[in-house]
Scaffold this motif. Structure first.
Motif, PDB file in Angstrom:
ATOM      1  N   ALA A   1       0.866  -1.192   0.000  1.00 49.00           N
ATOM      2  CA  ALA A   1       0.000   0.000   0.000  1.00 49.00           C
ATOM      3  C   ALA A   1       0.892   1.228   0.000  1.00 49.00           C
ATOM      4  O   ALA A   1       1.875   1.290   0.752  1.00 49.00           O
ATOM      5  CB  ALA A   1      -0.898   0.009   1.227  1.00 49.00           C
ATOM      6  N   ASP A   2       0.582   2.193  -0.857  1.00 44.14           N
ATOM      7  CA  ASP A   2       1.302   3.476  -0.870  1.00 44.14           C
ATOM      8  C   ASP A   2       0.283   4.545  -0.466  1.00 44.14           C
ATOM      9  O   ASP A   2      -0.608   4.891  -1.238  1.00 44.14           O
ATOM     10  CB  ASP A   2       1.869   3.728  -2.271  1.00 44.14           C
TER      11      ASP A   2
ATOM     12  N   ILE B   1       0.558  -3.037  -6.076  1.00 46.33           N
ATOM     13  CA  ILE B   1       0.531  -1.838  -5.237  1.00 46.33           C
ATOM     14  C   ILE B   1      -0.857  -1.190  -5.293  1.00 46.33           C
ATOM     15  O   ILE B   1      -1.384  -0.949  -6.391  1.00 46.33           O
ATOM     16  CB  ILE B   1       1.574  -0.807  -5.725  1.00 46.33           C
ATOM     17  N   ILE B   2      -1.415  -0.914  -4.116  1.00 47.89           N
ATOM     18  CA  ILE B   2      -2.615  -0.074  -4.044  1.00 47.89           C
ATOM     19  C   ILE B   2      -2.138   1.308  -3.630  1.00 47.89           C
ATOM     20  O   ILE B   2      -1.524   1.470  -2.572  1.00 47.89           O
ATOM     21  CB  ILE B   2      -3.627  -0.607  -3.013  1.00 47.89           C
ATOM     22  N   ALA B   3      -2.376   2.299  -4.487  1.00 45.57           N
ATOM     23  CA  ALA B   3      -1.916   3.671  -4.220  1.00 45.57           C
ATOM     24  C   ALA B   3      -3.129   4.509  -3.826  1.00 45.57           C
ATOM     25  O   ALA B   3      -4.095   4.616  -4.586  1.00 45.57           O
ATOM     26  CB  ALA B   3      -1.233   4.243  -5.455  1.00 45.57           C
ATOM     27  N   VAL B   4      -3.070   5.090  -2.616  1.00 41.62           N
ATOM     28  CA  VAL B   4      -4.238   5.755  -2.017  1.00 41.62           C
ATOM     29  C   VAL B   4      -3.990   7.246  -1.857  1.00 41.62           C
ATOM     30  O   VAL B   4      -2.939   7.655  -1.361  1.00 41.62           O
ATOM     31  CB  VAL B   4      -4.498   5.193  -0.601  1.00 41.62           C
ATOM     32  N   ASP B   5      -4.977   8.043  -2.231  1.00 41.88           N
ATOM     33  CA  ASP B   5      -4.930   9.473  -1.911  1.00 41.88           C
ATOM     34  C   ASP B   5      -6.360   9.952  -1.719  1.00 41.88           C
ATOM     35  O   ASP B   5      -7.294   9.447  -2.351  1.00 41.88           O
ATOM     36  CB  ASP B   5      -4.242  10.271  -3.020  1.00 41.88           C
ATOM     37  N   VAL B   6      -6.526  10.951  -0.868  1.00 40.79           N
ATOM     38  CA  VAL B   6      -7.881  11.433  -0.581  1.00 40.79           C
ATOM     39  C   VAL B   6      -8.402  12.347  -1.700  1.00 40.79           C
ATOM     40  O   VAL B   6      -9.606  12.497  -1.857  1.00 40.79           O
ATOM     41  CB  VAL B   6      -7.910  12.134   0.805  1.00 40.79           C
ATOM     42  N   PHE B   7      -7.490  12.942  -2.480  1.00 38.60           N
ATOM     43  CA  PHE B   7      -7.933  13.875  -3.519  1.00 38.60           C
ATOM     44  C   PHE B   7      -8.046  13.185  -4.878  1.00 38.60           C
ATOM     45  O   PHE B   7      -7.042  12.670  -5.397  1.00 38.60           O
ATOM     46  CB  PHE B   7      -6.968  15.053  -3.629  1.00 38.60           C
ATOM     47  N   PRO B   8      -9.245  13.209  -5.472  1.00 38.88           N
ATOM     48  CA  PRO B   8      -9.419  12.570  -6.786  1.00 38.88           C
ATOM     49  C   PRO B   8      -8.432  13.119  -7.829  1.00 38.88           C
ATOM     50  O   PRO B   8      -7.966  12.363  -8.685  1.00 38.88           O
ATOM     51  CB  PRO B   8     -10.869  12.920  -7.162  1.00 38.88           C
ATOM     52  N   GLY B   9      -8.087  14.408  -7.730  1.00 39.66           N
ATOM     53  CA  GLY B   9      -7.145  14.995  -8.699  1.00 39.66           C
ATOM     54  C   GLY B   9      -5.773  14.327  -8.641  1.00 39.66           C
ATOM     55  O   GLY B   9      -5.095  14.176  -9.661  1.00 39.66           O
ATOM     56  N   MET B  10      -5.363  13.932  -7.438  1.00 41.62           N
ATOM     57  CA  MET B  10      -4.077  13.234  -7.290  1.00 41.62           C
ATOM     58  C   MET B  10      -4.165  11.844  -7.915  1.00 41.62           C
ATOM     59  O   MET B  10      -3.250  11.410  -8.626  1.00 41.62           O
ATOM     60  CB  MET B  10      -3.699  13.109  -5.804  1.00 41.62           C
ATOM     61  N   ILE B  11      -5.253  11.152  -7.641  1.00 41.79           N
ATOM     62  CA  ILE B  11      -5.404   9.805  -8.211  1.00 41.79           C
ATOM     63  C   ILE B  11      -5.537   9.909  -9.741  1.00 41.79           C
ATOM     64  O   ILE B  11      -5.048   9.034 -10.470  1.00 41.79           O
ATOM     65  CB  ILE B  11      -6.603   9.065  -7.554  1.00 41.79           C
TER      66      ILE B  11
ATOM     67  N   ARG C   1      -0.114  -3.636 -12.301  1.00 40.90           N
ATOM     68  CA  ARG C   1       0.646  -3.643 -11.037  1.00 40.90           C
ATOM     69  C   ARG C   1       0.126  -2.628 -10.021  1.00 40.90           C
ATOM     70  O   ARG C   1       0.251  -2.834  -8.817  1.00 40.90           O
ATOM     71  CB  ARG C   1       2.124  -3.295 -11.320  1.00 40.90           C
ATOM     72  N   ILE C   2      -0.392  -1.499 -10.515  1.00 42.84           N
ATOM     73  CA  ILE C   2      -0.771  -0.392  -9.610  1.00 42.84           C
ATOM     74  C   ILE C   2      -2.263  -0.093  -9.751  1.00 42.84           C
ATOM     75  O   ILE C   2      -2.757   0.103 -10.863  1.00 42.84           O
ATOM     76  CB  ILE C   2       0.024   0.885  -9.951  1.00 42.84           C
ATOM     77  N   THR C   3      -2.962  -0.033  -8.611  1.00 39.59           N
ATOM     78  CA  THR C   3      -4.376   0.356  -8.607  1.00 39.59           C
ATOM     79  C   THR C   3      -4.518   1.633  -7.786  1.00 39.59           C
ATOM     80  O   THR C   3      -4.085   1.677  -6.630  1.00 39.59           O
ATOM     81  CB  THR C   3      -5.234  -0.743  -7.936  1.00 39.59           C
ATOM     82  N   GLY C   4      -5.090   2.656  -8.375  1.00 41.07           N
ATOM     83  CA  GLY C   4      -5.327   3.911  -7.658  1.00 41.07           C
ATOM     84  C   GLY C   4      -6.636   3.837  -6.883  1.00 41.07           C
ATOM     85  O   GLY C   4      -7.618   3.267  -7.365  1.00 41.07           O
ATOM     86  N   LEU C   5      -6.647   4.420  -5.686  1.00 35.00           N
ATOM     87  CA  LEU C   5      -7.845   4.368  -4.849  1.00 35.00           C
ATOM     88  C   LEU C   5      -8.032   5.713  -4.152  1.00 35.00           C
ATOM     89  O   LEU C   5      -7.102   6.208  -3.506  1.00 35.00           O
ATOM     90  CB  LEU C   5      -7.658   3.259  -3.796  1.00 35.00           C
ATOM     91  N   VAL C   6      -9.232   6.297  -4.288  1.00 37.43           N
ATOM     92  CA  VAL C   6      -9.541   7.518  -3.540  1.00 37.43           C
ATOM     93  C   VAL C   6     -10.090   7.105  -2.176  1.00 37.43           C
ATOM     94  O   VAL C   6     -11.152   6.489  -2.086  1.00 37.43           O
ATOM     95  CB  VAL C   6     -10.577   8.395  -4.297  1.00 37.43           C
ATOM     96  N   ALA C   7      -9.335   7.394  -1.132  1.00 40.64           N
ATOM     97  CA  ALA C   7      -9.772   7.067   0.237  1.00 40.64           C
ATOM     98  C   ALA C   7      -8.951   7.899   1.200  1.00 40.64           C
ATOM     99  O   ALA C   7      -7.868   8.379   0.855  1.00 40.64           O
ATOM    100  CB  ALA C   7      -9.578   5.580   0.535  1.00 40.64           C
TER     101      ALA C   7
END
Ligand code: SAH
Length: 255
Positions: free
Chosen positions: A47-48, A68-78, A93-99
């Protein structure tokens, strides 16, 4: 939260999501932190957290195997992360997640490695290392970079500046290591980021982008406020950089 504060957040996120990275760091330092992690399985789950547009997510994917699950609270970052992932062909390999990092949809003992560069201050270092521990498998690794004091005594001006800037938990490296121990991690390594991670990798692109950003925003008061604020932060860093910076902490969850 008032409308103005919401606008500010959108503006700040809009500015930073157009940059390659949103905090001090570099691929070389991410690789150095990785060098302390031994025995990751080939199918590691990683998890990143607070990934931004994924500068370090990319380095992780390029240097270790696993998902890798890459998490950020801002949709713009994801959004920025997803663009990067597509450009590099790393969709498998990488899944973006807004959380939000204080409410993660993860299971206990899910991850071999939790990574977070320049972001844990949003939940608070102590709270973050304690809450995220349950998501790590026994023996799993935690790698975070966090603002620290490099010296036992600092000029009052810089102490006040960082605490007012929203970093009340900034503290010495030894205090943070002790917090890791108390939270149930074996401290594996810690080291300070070099100045180049601030001046070249982080602040230089900010300075270069500032003029264009002001023009794009018709020199609005809010845009000017943001650039003034960043210019002040850079000036403080240049003046007081021997007293503070970022430290990488590598810990292993006690099995
Ligand atoms: N790791 C990236 C970004 C660091 S900036 C880099 O080093 O370049 C901190 C990031 O944390 C930002 O992208 C911000 O959007 C994100 N963030 C802030 N609050 C958060 C929260 N509550 N949950 C998840 N991410 C958050």
């Amino acid at each position: 939260m008032s409308d103005n504060e919401i606008l500010d957040l959108n503006l700040i996120c809009g500015f930073f999501s157009l940059l390659e990275q949103q905090g001090p760091g570099s691929p070389a330092e991410t690789i150095k932190a990785l060098s302390f992690i031994k025995g990751l399985p080939a199918d590691a789950k990683i998890a990143d957290i607070g990934c931004g547009t994924g500068r370090q997510t990319q380095t992780l994917a390029e240097n270790i195997t696993g998902d890798i699950i890459a998490v950020d609270v801002f949709p713009g970052m994801i959004g920025g992360l997803n663009d990067r992932v597509k450009r590099l062909g790393l969709e498998n390999r990488i899944t973006g997640l807004v959380a939000s990092m204080d409410n993660l949809p993860f299971s206990e003992n899910e991850f071999d490695l939790i990574w977070s560069e320049g972001a844990i201050y949003n939940i608070g270092f102590e709270k973050g290392i304690r809450e995220w521990k349950k998501y790590l498998k026994p023996g799993g690794f935690l790698v975070v970079s966090e603002a620290t004091w490099f010296r036992g005594n600092r000029p009052e001006a810089i102490e006040k500046y960082w605490i007012d800037a929203g970093y009340p938990e900034i503290d010495t490296v030894s205090v943070k290591i002790s917090q890791l121990e108390q939270a149930g991690y074996v401290p594996v390594a810690s080291y300070n980021l070099p100045e180049s991670c601030w001046l070249d990798s982080y602040y230089k692109p900010i300075t270069e982008f500032s003029g264009q950003f002001l023009t794009q925003n018709n020199n609005s008061d809010q845009a000017k406020w943001l650039i003034d604020h960043l210019t002040e932060e850079i000036a403080y860093y240049e003046k007081y950089k021997e007293y503070y910076g970022y430290t990488f902490f590598i810990g292993q969850k006690v099995g």
